[in-house]
Design a protein around this motif. Sequence first.
Motif, PDB file in Angstrom:
ATOM      1  N   GLY A 179      -7.797   0.174  -5.853  1.00 50.21           N
ATOM      2  CA  GLY A 179      -7.550  -0.195  -4.557  1.00 50.21           C
ATOM      3  C   GLY A 179      -6.066  -0.118  -3.073  1.00 50.21           C
ATOM      4  O   GLY A 179      -5.600   0.441  -4.968  1.00 50.21           O
ATOM      5  N   LEU A 180      -5.764  -0.075  -2.081  1.00 49.78           N
ATOM      6  CA  LEU A 180      -4.734   0.734  -1.918  1.00 49.78           C
ATOM      7  C   LEU A 180      -3.101   0.023  -2.276  1.00 49.78           C
ATOM      8  O   LEU A 180      -2.317   1.010  -2.499  1.00 49.78           O
ATOM      9  CB  LEU A 180      -4.952   0.654  -0.230  1.00 49.78           C
ATOM     10  CG  LEU A 180      -5.874   1.460   0.063  1.00 49.78           C
ATOM     11  CD1 LEU A 180      -5.725  -0.045   1.883  1.00 49.78           C
ATOM     12  CD2 LEU A 180      -5.494   2.590   0.331  1.00 49.78           C
ATOM     13  N   SER A 181      -3.601  -0.658  -2.921  1.00 47.85           N
ATOM     14  CA  SER A 181      -2.285  -2.111  -3.044  1.00 47.85           C
ATOM     15  C   SER A 181      -1.843  -1.635  -4.998  1.00 47.85           C
ATOM     16  O   SER A 181      -0.959  -2.082  -5.590  1.00 47.85           O
ATOM     17  CB  SER A 181      -1.884  -3.780  -3.181  1.00 47.85           C
ATOM     18  OG  SER A 181      -3.022  -4.002  -3.929  1.00 47.85           O
ATOM     19  N   GLY A 182      -3.450  -1.096  -5.604  1.00 45.71           N
ATOM     20  CA  GLY A 182      -3.240  -1.031  -7.346  1.00 45.71           C
ATOM     21  C   GLY A 182      -2.579   0.626  -7.094  1.00 45.71           C
ATOM     22  O   GLY A 182      -2.009   1.416  -7.030  1.00 45.71           O
ATOM     23  N   ILE A 183      -4.086   1.424  -7.234  1.00 38.05           N
ATOM     24  CA  ILE A 183      -3.810   2.574  -7.900  1.00 38.05           C
ATOM     25  C   ILE A 183      -3.136   3.669  -6.439  1.00 38.05           C
ATOM     26  O   ILE A 183      -2.630   4.431  -7.010  1.00 38.05           O
ATOM     27  CB  ILE A 183      -5.659   3.556  -8.242  1.00 38.05           C
ATOM     28  CG1 ILE A 183      -4.974   4.736  -9.211  1.00 38.05           C
ATOM     29  CG2 ILE A 183      -6.356   3.383  -7.186  1.00 38.05           C
ATOM     30  CD1 ILE A 183      -4.514   4.756  -9.788  1.00 38.05           C
ATOM     31  N   GLY A 184      -3.580   3.028  -5.406  1.00 38.11           N
ATOM     32  CA  GLY A 184      -3.007   3.806  -3.923  1.00 38.11           C
ATOM     33  C   GLY A 184      -1.627   3.906  -4.078  1.00 38.11           C
ATOM     34  O   GLY A 184      -1.157   4.650  -3.903  1.00 38.11           O
ATOM     35  N   ASP A 185      -0.669   2.846  -4.119  1.00 40.21           N
ATOM     36  CA  ASP A 185       0.284   2.320  -4.174  1.00 40.21           C
ATOM     37  C   ASP A 185       0.612   3.149  -5.517  1.00 40.21           C
ATOM     38  O   ASP A 185       2.253   3.669  -4.978  1.00 40.21           O
ATOM     39  CB  ASP A 185       0.938   0.984  -4.141  1.00 40.21           C
ATOM     40  CG  ASP A 185       2.657   0.794  -3.326  1.00 40.21           C
ATOM     41  OD1 ASP A 185       2.952   1.961  -3.281  1.00 40.21           O
ATOM     42  OD2 ASP A 185       2.942  -0.031  -3.007  1.00 40.21           O
ATOM     43  N   LEU A 186       0.592   3.250  -6.695  1.00 38.96           N
ATOM     44  CA  LEU A 186       0.894   3.806  -7.818  1.00 38.96           C
ATOM     45  C   LEU A 186       1.075   5.576  -7.738  1.00 38.96           C
ATOM     46  O   LEU A 186       1.980   6.254  -8.056  1.00 38.96           O
ATOM     47  CB  LEU A 186       0.129   3.086  -9.174  1.00 38.96           C
ATOM     48  CG  LEU A 186      -0.015   4.002 -10.583  1.00 38.96           C
ATOM     49  CD1 LEU A 186       1.682   3.296 -10.815  1.00 38.96           C
ATOM     50  CD2 LEU A 186      -0.716   4.066 -11.322  1.00 38.96           C
ATOM     51  N   ILE A 187      -0.135   6.065  -6.981  1.00 34.44           N
ATOM     52  CA  ILE A 187      -0.573   7.274  -6.823  1.00 34.44           C
ATOM     53  C   ILE A 187       0.872   7.795  -5.935  1.00 34.44           C
ATOM     54  O   ILE A 187       2.083   9.011  -5.954  1.00 34.44           O
ATOM     55  CB  ILE A 187      -1.269   8.104  -6.127  1.00 34.44           C
ATOM     56  CG1 ILE A 187      -2.823   7.731  -6.557  1.00 34.44           C
ATOM     57  CG2 ILE A 187      -1.906   9.151  -5.661  1.00 34.44           C
ATOM     58  CD1 ILE A 187      -4.107   7.982  -6.166  1.00 34.44           C
ATOM     59  N   VAL A 188       1.072   7.161  -4.758  1.00 30.27           N
ATOM     60  CA  VAL A 188       2.049   7.422  -4.152  1.00 30.27           C
ATOM     61  C   VAL A 188       3.668   7.548  -3.980  1.00 30.27           C
ATOM     62  O   VAL A 188       4.421   8.246  -4.163  1.00 30.27           O
ATOM     63  CB  VAL A 188       2.364   7.039  -2.948  1.00 30.27           C
ATOM     64  CG1 VAL A 188       2.966   5.423  -2.552  1.00 30.27           C
ATOM     65  CG2 VAL A 188       3.034   8.332  -1.445  1.00 30.27           C
ATOM     66  N   THR A 189       4.134   6.439  -5.082  1.00 31.38           N
ATOM     67  CA  THR A 189       5.351   6.375  -5.371  1.00 31.38           C
ATOM     68  C   THR A 189       5.577   7.447  -6.486  1.00 31.38           C
ATOM     69  O   THR A 189       6.418   7.605  -6.800  1.00 31.38           O
ATOM     70  CB  THR A 189       4.990   4.692  -6.181  1.00 31.38           C
ATOM     71  OG1 THR A 189       4.994   4.270  -4.986  1.00 31.38           O
ATOM     72  CG2 THR A 189       6.867   4.358  -6.456  1.00 31.38           C
ATOM     73  N   GLY A 213       0.665  -1.551  -0.380  1.00 28.56           N
ATOM     74  CA  GLY A 213       0.211  -0.059  -0.062  1.00 28.56           C
ATOM     75  C   GLY A 213       0.773   1.260  -0.051  1.00 28.56           C
ATOM     76  O   GLY A 213       2.590   1.149   0.214  1.00 28.56           O
ATOM     77  N   PRO A 214       0.182   2.521   0.111  1.00 26.25           N
ATOM     78  CA  PRO A 214       1.351   3.813  -0.430  1.00 26.25           C
ATOM     79  C   PRO A 214       1.516   4.428   1.234  1.00 26.25           C
ATOM     80  O   PRO A 214       0.926   4.950   1.967  1.00 26.25           O
ATOM     81  CB  PRO A 214      -0.254   4.629  -0.597  1.00 26.25           C
ATOM     82  CG  PRO A 214      -1.796   3.923  -0.119  1.00 26.25           C
ATOM     83  CD  PRO A 214      -1.232   2.442  -0.005  1.00 26.25           C
ATOM     84  N   SER A 215       2.551   3.852   1.791  1.00 31.19           N
ATOM     85  CA  SER A 215       3.435   3.408   2.766  1.00 31.19           C
ATOM     86  C   SER A 215       4.855   3.648   2.748  1.00 31.19           C
ATOM     87  O   SER A 215       5.183   3.390   2.759  1.00 31.19           O
ATOM     88  CB  SER A 215       3.361   2.418   3.354  1.00 31.19           C
ATOM     89  OG  SER A 215       3.580   1.400   2.691  1.00 31.19           O
ATOM     90  N   ALA A 233       4.890  -4.215  -7.775  1.00 29.72           N
ATOM     91  CA  ALA A 233       6.131  -4.282  -7.698  1.00 29.72           C
ATOM     92  C   ALA A 233       5.824  -3.302  -9.354  1.00 29.72           C
ATOM     93  O   ALA A 233       7.243  -2.663  -9.654  1.00 29.72           O
ATOM     94  CB  ALA A 233       6.259  -5.921  -8.260  1.00 29.72           C
ATOM     95  N   LEU A 234       4.920  -3.564  -9.878  1.00 25.45           N
ATOM     96  CA  LEU A 234       4.706  -2.647 -11.109  1.00 25.45           C
ATOM     97  C   LEU A 234       4.466  -1.143 -10.857  1.00 25.45           C
ATOM     98  O   LEU A 234       4.872  -0.986 -11.861  1.00 25.45           O
ATOM     99  CB  LEU A 234       3.799  -3.202 -12.226  1.00 25.45           C
ATOM    100  CG  LEU A 234       4.233  -4.287 -13.413  1.00 25.45           C
ATOM    101  CD1 LEU A 234       4.724  -5.570 -12.627  1.00 25.45           C
ATOM    102  CD2 LEU A 234       2.888  -4.838 -14.302  1.00 25.45           C
ATOM    103  N   LYS A 235       3.826  -0.723  -9.937  1.00 25.88           N
ATOM    104  CA  LYS A 235       4.045   0.367  -9.378  1.00 25.88           C
ATOM    105  C   LYS A 235       5.703   0.887  -9.294  1.00 25.88           C
ATOM    106  O   LYS A 235       5.571   1.957 -10.329  1.00 25.88           O
ATOM    107  CB  LYS A 235       3.064   1.097  -7.812  1.00 25.88           C
ATOM    108  CG  LYS A 235       4.274   0.057  -7.515  1.00 25.88           C
ATOM    109  CD  LYS A 235       5.469   0.949  -6.602  1.00 25.88           C
ATOM    110  CE  LYS A 235       5.460   1.045  -4.954  1.00 25.88           C
ATOM    111  NZ  LYS A 235       5.818  -0.182  -4.178  1.00 25.88           N
ATOM    112  N   ASN A 236       6.319   0.691  -9.106  1.00 26.44           N
ATOM    113  CA  ASN A 236       7.563   0.907  -9.304  1.00 26.44           C
ATOM    114  C   ASN A 236       8.237   0.634 -10.887  1.00 26.44           C
ATOM    115  O   ASN A 236       9.174   1.892 -11.062  1.00 26.44           O
ATOM    116  CB  ASN A 236       9.151  -0.115  -8.736  1.00 26.44           C
ATOM    117  CG  ASN A 236       8.184  -0.149  -7.646  1.00 26.44           C
ATOM    118  OD1 ASN A 236       8.379   0.719  -6.255  1.00 26.44           O
ATOM    119  ND2 ASN A 236       9.104  -1.211  -6.462  1.00 26.44           N
TER     120      ASN A 236
END
Length: 209
Positions: A116-126, A14-16, A67-70
């Motif tokens: 959700g958090l581990s998809g679009i949420g993590d993508l936004i913050v990263t 998640g976005p953390s 992984a892919l959000k990176n």
Amino acid sequence: QECVPQCEVCVLSGPSHAEEVAREIPTTCLIASENEEVAKMVQKEFMNPKFRIYTSTDVIGVEIGAALKNVMALAAGMNDGLGFGDNSKAALMTRGIAEMKRLGIAMGGKAETFAGLSGIGDLIVTCTSMHSRNRRAGILLGQGKSLEETLAEVKMVVEGVNTVQAACHLAEKYHVDLPITQAINDVLFHGKDTQTAVLELMTREGKSE
């Protein structure tokens, strides 16, 4: 799972950004386990007023998003390094989540996980934070620095560099089209110019969303 098959495996994502979690800035994450009761147990242990946890049984979807959000953060950084704006970054993130979802579903993940958090949420913050090593690396690449120069300047692990290669292999294995991911791979490992990569992405054949 391969090394200790008798154990229940959980994935926290998640976005953390750790810098903010350590300062007790309110953060929300996701714990995924194929065993819902185990996920709930971990949720109970980890959750506090500054660190909220949701549960999921979609381990594959959460892992693919994490992984892919990176990879997409590398692309977002290149966007900034090239001097592009909010329009291009918004498009990049939106089409990026589509690629993440496409591969995740092909591998057995659930579509809703990527919203959700581990998809679009993590993508936004990263893709938007300067805490992100991948975004910082992308900025340097967009400014014309080589991969070697970039990694030397960042001085920390840039996960997206290895992940983009793995993603391209998975795309081939599962017959999934990942144009942004492939473009990043071409820039990093096949000498393609970033401006050329952008032009090729923008001039692909028109299609419905």
